[in-house]
Design an enzyme around this catalytic site. Structure first.
Site, short mmCIF file in Angstrom:
data_model
loop_
_atom_site.label_atom_id
_atom_site.label_comp_id
_atom_site.label_asym_id
_atom_site.label_seq_id
_atom_site.Cartn_x
_atom_site.Cartn_y
_atom_site.Cartn_z
N SER B 336 46.50 34.76 43.11
CA SER B 336 45.31 34.49 43.91
C SER B 336 45.60 34.59 45.40
CB SER B 336 44.77 33.10 43.60
OG SER B 336 45.63 32.12 44.14
N CYS B 337 44.52 34.61 46.19
CA CYS B 337 44.63 34.64 47.65
C CYS B 337 44.95 33.27 48.20
CB CYS B 337 43.32 35.12 48.26
SG CYS B 337 43.13 36.90 48.21
N ASP B 338 45.16 32.29 47.34
CA ASP B 338 45.42 30.93 47.81
C ASP B 338 46.89 30.77 48.15
OD1 ASP B 338 45.86 28.00 47.82
OD2 ASP B 338 43.74 28.01 47.27
N ASN B 379 39.17 32.57 42.42
CA ASN B 379 39.39 33.89 43.03
C ASN B 379 38.89 35.04 42.16
OD1 ASN B 379 41.97 34.28 45.46
ND2 ASN B 379 40.96 32.36 44.99
#
Lengths: 389, 389
Positions: B336-338, B379
């Site tokens: 994910s972009c996290d 996401n």
């Protein structure tokens, strides 16, 4: 908005707007996020007024609710997608392929190919392998290289998970060109909750040198993607969206004069303040007679919507009907049997001392990073519900 | 299990059992947990052999998969439920109400009432308010008081979220009796992954004093619920289930002689080793030419099934087809972009240096606390899939 009833003051929530007023009266069997889509529009207009010529690419991951995306599409917003799933969602709701960037620097090869087939032309990269994957699966595409922010000014500095350093970024532009891609520029992320526009300056300054070096190396750069970091109100003062965005753009124009395209990717800053969660108190207790603080257990926790309370990073604001009464510190926890499901312990939260099981609790500014972060069925609790105002 | 093919050794996974062999050949578009229900049965039989007269109440939250519960019901297991949802699930699959305990000390009043109406008679409590809720909504029910373990011997000590101290426990027994409930005994949780039976001794010793004090106060206690803590293999040696459980029971009999009813609540220890996750490498990269470690990004992360990697607490074991080759340390992250979606960074993981995007990865012993901990659509990634062997 306390209502006076025939000589007595009935307890009620000290609500700040129509969304909170609606939430105060809303009945639900399990925790539910109430979303005000007009509030999203208001935020979009504020950000757009300040950002001027920059394109807004809303970070879909913040809240991919259909009604949010539909309104933003109608307003002309562009979108930043973190996965094939998010690209697909935007396109299915009517966004045009040129309005959607695939901004995750970690993509599956077949998802790149799928996006390419569906007209997506702009991809983020931060490594040689990713460039090779994009070159193979989306030949000729535009790519921007994500730079790592070593000293974040944000409330929640990001890890080193994304981006690359100055030297590698320059190498990657060459690498992309050698592989037939169009290296169009750079992106970065200042860090979540960068509360004042002036905090962007050191980051923009550092990256302006990378930009200049790339131009010297013969790259005809056209795109600066300034990413997210646009704040929401969680108790600490922030600037209004238009003023904040204008302040950021003033810095951008000063450090990157004449850059043809600017992109910004607000997520939290677009939707957080458009949502309120309705929850309830499950239990108030002490572990021993010597305990300094009460424990307050809510019907929502880290695994059912409040994932961002991890590390007590985001400090949500709580409203109860008893807020005018005596207040005391308490440790706040979620409803699951998981011992890690504690929201705030290091810095306890002030809540009414008379709070008890069954009392309704409103959680302010929860429109971002709540619904889809909720687990499928952790401990048998259903995921966070959603109600559109 | 490397297979030799006409003079050459084809790369293959060094699998340990039929479950891993199946997973090695399994093709899936997104991360999927393969579950071997026979392996759950084997584990149940091992634990039961060691626990003897103690009732096993499987901790449903560890894995509420229908096929797991159906097999355990057929084997005569009892169940520990964390919520109304889990009580409902057990009953709907054929468990009898007397086989299901409502073990969360934090319950909604209306969920207690619902459980009571459906025949549930045994509830956990650790506070005065909870006792009052149970008394009002399940009059006359049996309750056990959860004690707090101040010094956990487990790999993953639990927080202070659950339980109360000695003095308060004694007060709560009185409180329950005054409210018309049947205070039948105590429960506790030694801590997740308590790897050797002998590690239970100090905890049992401390609580035997609370038990004796309660008897002196005139409480006719009949139930000791020893909770969970039964370990799974994550790389550190553990005892086999039958020997481990027998060792724990020997200590129980020695510190709590003649206690009429003993309950144990294995969750992880029942199902972890019955599951393997099939995932893939999304990207291998470095942030700069000076980086000591590679970053390896998997198709699964903390928000899509591996929630227990939080704080690097549970260290999963990874298998690739290249494990015989040169190995090197890497930081492991999710897709994910996290930026918080990093699995192992403080203690890097050894993986083949030739690992690259698209390579399949098996993650061992993932049958517990994975599927339902997975987020709804973080996401834009779908939740962890499940395939029953």
């Amino acid at each position: 908005m306390n209502m006076h009833v025939a000589g007595a003051v009935a307890p009620s929530f000290d609500v700040a707007n129509r969304l909170e007023a609606f939430a105060a009266d809303f009945e639900c069997d399990h925790p539910t996020l109430i979303l005000d889509i007009d509030r999203v529009e208001e935020q979009y207009r504020g950000l757009k007024a300040g950002l001027g010529r920059a394109h807004i690419h809303y970070a879909v991951k913040a809240n991919p609710q259909r009604e949010v995306l539909e309104r933003l599409i109608a307003l002309g917003s562009h979108f930043d997608a973190a996965s094939k799933g998010e690209v697909e969602l935007c396109l299915s709701l009517g966004a045009q392929p040129h309005q959607v960037s695939f901004g995750n620097t970690v993509k599956r090869a077949r998802d790149i190919a799928w996006a390419h087939e569906h007209g997506i032309t702009l991809f983020a990269v931060d490594s040689a392998e990713e460039i090779e994957k994009v070159a193979e699966n989306a030949p000729g595409a535009e790519v921007y290289v994500r730079l790592i922010v070593e000293m974040s000014p944000g409330d929640w500095p990001l890890s080193r998970k994304f981006g690359c350093d100055h030297d590698m970024a320059l190498e990657l532009l060459d690498h992309a060109r050698e592989h037939g891609l169009k290296p169009v520029g750079f992106s970065f992320h200042v860090g979540s909750q960068t509360r004042r526009a002036e905090m962007w300056e050191p980051v923009l300054k550092v990256f302006s040198r990378t930009w200049a070096a790339a131009l010297e190396n013969g790259h005809d750069l056209s795109l600066l993607n300034i990413g997210g970091g646009f704040p929401a109100f969680y108790g600490e003062p922030i600037e209004a969206p238009a003023a904040y965005a204008a302040g950021v753009m003033e810095l951008v124009e000063s450090y990157f004069p004449n850059v043809p395209r600017v992109m910004a990717e607000p997520g939290r800053g677009m939707v957080a303040e458009a949502g309120v969660i309705v929850a309830e108190v499950m239990l108030v207790s002490r572990k021993s007679d010597r305990d300094m603080h009460r424990w307050v257990y809510l019907s929502i926790g880290r695994f059912s919507g409040l994932a961002e309370a991890e590390g007590e990073a985001i400090r949500y604001q709580f409203l109860t009907e008893k807020d005018g009464e005596a207040m005391g510190p308490c440790i706040l926890a979620g409803p699951s049997c998981d011992s890690a499901d504690v929201l705030y312990e290091k810095r306890p939260v002030m809540l009414p001392t008379s709070l008890k099981s069954g009392d309704k609790v409103l959680i302010r500014n929860c429109g971002a990073y709540t619904t889809t972060y909720s687990s499928v069925c952790f401990n048998g609790f259903p995921p966070l519900g959603v109600h559109i105002l």
